[in-house]
Design a protein around this motif. Structure first.
Motif, mmCIF file in Angstrom:
data_model
loop_
_atom_site.group_PDB
_atom_site.id
_atom_site.type_symbol
_atom_site.label_atom_id
_atom_site.label_comp_id
_atom_site.label_asym_id
_atom_site.label_seq_id
_atom_site.Cartn_x
_atom_site.Cartn_y
_atom_site.Cartn_z
ATOM 1 N N VAL A 166 0.712 -1.051 0.197
ATOM 2 C CA VAL A 166 0.087 -0.326 -0.302
ATOM 3 C C VAL A 166 1.020 1.629 0.514
ATOM 4 C CG1 VAL A 166 -1.781 1.164 1.059
ATOM 5 C CG2 VAL A 166 -2.006 -0.929 0.968
ATOM 6 N N LEU A 167 2.035 1.006 1.140
ATOM 7 C CA LEU A 167 2.699 2.610 1.258
ATOM 8 C C LEU A 167 3.193 2.709 0.002
ATOM 9 C CD1 LEU A 167 4.073 4.810 2.071
ATOM 10 C CD2 LEU A 167 5.492 3.378 3.354
ATOM 11 N N ALA A 168 3.576 1.201 -0.947
ATOM 12 C CA ALA A 168 4.868 0.948 -2.008
ATOM 13 C C ALA A 168 4.052 2.003 -3.335
ATOM 14 C CB ALA A 168 5.766 -0.002 -2.421
ATOM 15 N N GLY A 169 2.284 1.896 -3.478
ATOM 16 C CA GLY A 169 1.789 2.317 -3.754
ATOM 17 C C GLY A 169 1.960 3.682 -4.219
ATOM 18 N N PHE A 170 1.639 4.798 -3.316
ATOM 19 C CA PHE A 170 1.515 5.433 -2.771
ATOM 20 C C PHE A 170 3.068 5.923 -3.281
ATOM 21 C CE2 PHE A 170 2.864 9.610 -0.332
ATOM 22 C CZ PHE A 170 1.842 10.207 -0.894
ATOM 23 N N LEU A 171 4.102 5.665 -2.515
ATOM 24 C CA LEU A 171 5.150 6.159 -3.343
ATOM 25 C C LEU A 171 4.932 6.680 -4.653
ATOM 26 C CD1 LEU A 171 7.435 4.089 -0.427
ATOM 27 C CD2 LEU A 171 6.720 7.010 -0.672
ATOM 28 N N ALA A 172 5.281 5.226 -5.591
ATOM 29 C CA ALA A 172 4.940 4.951 -6.964
ATOM 30 C C ALA A 172 4.814 5.863 -8.062
ATOM 31 C CB ALA A 172 4.604 3.519 -7.200
ATOM 32 N N GLY A 173 2.840 5.907 -6.887
ATOM 33 C CA GLY A 173 1.607 6.917 -7.703
ATOM 34 C C GLY A 173 2.480 8.327 -8.018
ATOM 35 N N ALA A 174 2.929 8.783 -6.364
ATOM 36 C CA ALA A 174 3.671 9.781 -6.937
ATOM 37 C C ALA A 174 4.747 10.466 -7.669
ATOM 38 C CB ALA A 174 3.622 10.546 -4.627
ATOM 39 N N ALA A 175 5.860 9.170 -7.421
ATOM 40 C CA ALA A 175 6.799 8.997 -8.453
ATOM 41 C C ALA A 175 6.401 9.431 -10.013
ATOM 42 C CB ALA A 175 8.187 8.701 -7.906
ATOM 43 N N GLN A 176 4.876 8.650 -10.132
ATOM 44 C CA GLN A 176 4.773 8.806 -11.806
ATOM 45 C C GLN A 176 4.629 10.300 -12.222
ATOM 46 O OE1 GLN A 176 2.169 5.205 -11.730
ATOM 47 N NE2 GLN A 176 3.587 4.104 -11.276
ATOM 48 N N ARG A 177 4.238 11.193 -11.071
ATOM 49 C CA ARG A 177 3.047 12.271 -11.425
ATOM 50 C C ARG A 177 4.093 13.632 -11.496
ATOM 51 N NH1 ARG A 177 -0.553 8.559 -9.659
ATOM 52 N NH2 ARG A 177 -2.287 8.384 -10.570
ATOM 53 N N GLY A 178 5.261 13.052 -10.778
ATOM 54 C CA GLY A 178 6.268 13.792 -10.328
ATOM 55 C C GLY A 178 6.521 14.670 -8.764
ATOM 56 N N LEU A 179 5.599 14.322 -8.359
ATOM 57 C CA LEU A 179 4.828 14.510 -6.890
ATOM 58 C C LEU A 179 5.988 14.543 -5.831
ATOM 59 C CD1 LEU A 179 0.741 14.425 -6.776
ATOM 60 C CD2 LEU A 179 2.258 16.053 -7.647
ATOM 61 N N ALA A 180 5.730 15.899 -4.958
ATOM 62 C CA ALA A 180 6.802 15.928 -3.497
ATOM 63 C C ALA A 180 5.640 15.675 -2.582
ATOM 64 C CB ALA A 180 7.338 17.408 -3.315
ATOM 65 N N PHE A 181 5.654 15.118 -1.663
ATOM 66 C CA PHE A 181 5.110 14.857 -0.578
ATOM 67 C C PHE A 181 5.293 14.642 0.630
ATOM 68 C CE2 PHE A 181 7.930 10.711 -2.132
ATOM 69 C CZ PHE A 181 8.286 10.255 -0.641
ATOM 70 N N LYS A 182 4.695 14.323 1.407
ATOM 71 C CA LYS A 182 4.914 14.359 3.424
ATOM 72 C C LYS A 182 4.028 13.473 3.550
ATOM 73 C CE LYS A 182 3.820 17.072 7.536
ATOM 74 N NZ LYS A 182 3.737 18.609 7.714
ATOM 75 N N LEU A 183 4.697 12.771 4.610
ATOM 76 C CA LEU A 183 4.212 11.632 5.310
ATOM 77 C C LEU A 183 3.760 12.125 6.620
ATOM 78 C CD1 LEU A 183 6.328 8.671 3.959
ATOM 79 C CD2 LEU A 183 3.830 9.715 3.241
ATOM 80 N N THR A 184 2.964 11.060 7.116
ATOM 81 C CA THR A 184 2.894 11.668 8.654
ATOM 82 C C THR A 184 2.270 9.859 9.108
ATOM 83 O OG1 THR A 184 0.916 12.845 10.030
ATOM 84 C CG2 THR A 184 -0.202 11.995 8.461
ATOM 85 N N GLY A 185 1.941 10.030 10.498
ATOM 86 C CA GLY A 185 1.854 8.891 11.612
ATOM 87 C C GLY A 185 2.535 8.078 11.267
ATOM 88 N N GLY A 186 3.235 7.220 12.427
ATOM 89 C CA GLY A 186 3.707 5.955 12.312
ATOM 90 C C GLY A 186 5.429 5.642 12.147
ATOM 91 N N LEU A 187 6.016 7.021 11.486
ATOM 92 C CA LEU A 187 7.244 6.714 11.560
ATOM 93 C C LEU A 187 7.739 7.365 12.435
ATOM 94 C CD1 LEU A 187 7.552 7.950 7.714
ATOM 95 C CD2 LEU A 187 8.224 5.886 8.643
ATOM 96 N N HIS A 188 8.308 6.116 13.508
ATOM 97 C CA HIS A 188 8.600 6.621 15.070
ATOM 98 C C HIS A 188 10.235 6.057 15.147
ATOM 99 C CE1 HIS A 188 5.349 7.902 16.608
ATOM 100 N NE2 HIS A 188 4.605 7.780 15.845
ATOM 101 N N HIS A 189 10.430 5.250 14.053
ATOM 102 C CA HIS A 189 11.808 4.643 13.837
ATOM 103 C C HIS A 189 12.787 3.964 12.854
ATOM 104 C CE1 HIS A 189 10.884 3.575 18.102
ATOM 105 N NE2 HIS A 189 9.798 2.634 17.827
ATOM 106 N N ALA A 190 14.080 4.414 12.662
ATOM 107 C CA ALA A 190 14.656 4.354 11.752
ATOM 108 C C ALA A 190 14.545 3.061 10.937
ATOM 109 C CB ALA A 190 16.269 3.785 11.922
ATOM 110 N N VAL A 191 13.953 2.072 10.768
ATOM 111 C CA VAL A 191 14.089 0.319 10.598
ATOM 112 C C VAL A 191 12.635 -0.359 10.293
ATOM 113 C CG1 VAL A 191 14.959 -1.295 9.459
ATOM 114 C CG2 VAL A 191 16.747 -0.029 10.363
ATOM 115 N N ARG A 192 12.313 -0.521 9.382
ATOM 116 C CA ARG A 192 10.814 -1.475 10.176
ATOM 117 C C ARG A 192 10.712 -2.826 10.727
ATOM 118 N NH1 ARG A 192 6.962 -4.535 10.808
ATOM 119 N NH2 ARG A 192 5.765 -5.213 8.909
ATOM 120 N N GLY A 193 9.900 -2.568 11.784
ATOM 121 C CA GLY A 193 9.817 -3.578 12.576
ATOM 122 C C GLY A 193 8.869 -4.239 13.531
ATOM 123 N N GLU A 194 8.407 -4.819 14.378
ATOM 124 C CA GLU A 194 7.416 -4.697 15.285
ATOM 125 C C GLU A 194 8.103 -3.577 16.078
ATOM 126 O OE1 GLU A 194 4.443 -6.753 14.550
ATOM 127 O OE2 GLU A 194 5.700 -7.040 12.244
#
Length: 283
Positions: A174-202
């Motif tokens: 799902v997140l990859a789909g957003f990143l790809a969609g923004a890139a395909q349109r040449g859009l800048a983006f901001k993210l919010t919520g949940g990015l509290h850590h450096a690396v993917r994990g539980e």
């Protein structure tokens, strides 16, 4: 992994983490958040911290707090005003009117959810951040933002990476789909919520995306990578290879990456930066 910061770490991370202390799950009282944010100016990681994000409905209280603080009088408090998705947009106009001429406050932009009337906010004369949804609504929202950018407007897309009671955690595809969609349109983006850590994990039993993963996946999306490749990068949990690839990016690649991934909101700005320092991405 630790060691000296790579040559382009400052450019990679400057202004990356917006201070969302007053929003869930932090929910800091506004006076506490303002005091802490002003104190962050003296922190070793200060260059990595963006503006304080404040609900538009709190603009009046913010103006009073900033006006009586000597630190904000000496250097205005950088503030972004936010209206959450599905909320009325009128408080955004009222908040901007309240703060536009406040000497102790510097408005950096306005944020709202995508809806049929979001374009009205263009009259505010501020950079806009528009949060998009999922599925067909996301595609339609990104198309609208892209069309507005083509007309010369300063608008970027926003996507929620953490779960809420009304928003399921967006997994890697799902997140990859957003990143790809923004890139395909040449859009800048901001993210919010949940990015509290450096690396993917539980973390505390909950899945969370990693900041390093997202930075690297943004670079890959800018290079034309498709959703499966981006999802694979987002899902990797070993920090070493991720950090090595990120640290190897050249200055032009870093500049392009950050022109796409402008910032993200976090209620505890120092936590992810401490982890980046441990990984060697900050001195």
């Amino acid at each position: 992994m630790s060691g000296a910061a790579p040559p382009h770490a400052p450019a990679l991370l400057v202004g990356l983490v917006d201070d969302a202390a007053v929003f869930p799950p932090g929910l800091a009282p506004l006076d506490v958040a303002v005091d802490a944010h002003l104190a962050l100016r003296a922190h070793p990681f200060a260059a990595c911290v963006g503006p304080l994000m404040v609900p538009a409905t709190s603009a009046g209280e913010l103006a009073r707090l900033a006006a009586k603080d000597e630190r904000a009088a000496a250097e205005p408090l950088a503030v972004g005003l936010v209206v959450r998705p599905d909320s009325p947009v009128e408080p955004l106009f009222d908040g901007v009117d309240l703060l536009r001429d406040e000497r102790s406050v510097r408005l950096t932009g306005a944020e709202l959810g995508w809806n049929p009337s979001w374009r009205q906010a263009r009259t505010l004369g501020l950079p806009l951040v528009v949060e998009v949804r999922l599925g067909d609504e996301q595609r339609h929202g990104l198309d609208e933002i892209a069309a507005t950018v083509e007309q010369g407007a300063a608008v970027i897309a926003k996507f929620r990476t953490g779960a809420t009671p009304a928003w399921p955690w967006p997994d890697e595809p799902v997140l990859a789909g957003f990143l790809a969609g923004a890139a395909q349109r040449g859009l800048a983006f901001k993210l919010t919520g949940g990015l509290h850590h450096a690396v993917r994990g539980e973390y505390k039993g909950r899945p969370m995306h990693g900041l390093v993963n997202v930075l690297l996946a943004t670079h890959e999306a800018a290079e034309g990578a498709k959703v499966p490749v981006l999802a694979d990068t987002l899902g990797r949990t070993r920090p070493g290879p991720l950090v090595e690839r990120l640290a190897a990016l050249g200055a032009e690649q870093v500049a392009r990456l950050r022109s796409r991934f402008t910032s993200y909101g976090c209620c505890g700005v120092i936590e992810p930066l401490d982890e980046l320092a441990t990984l060697g991405l900050l001195p």
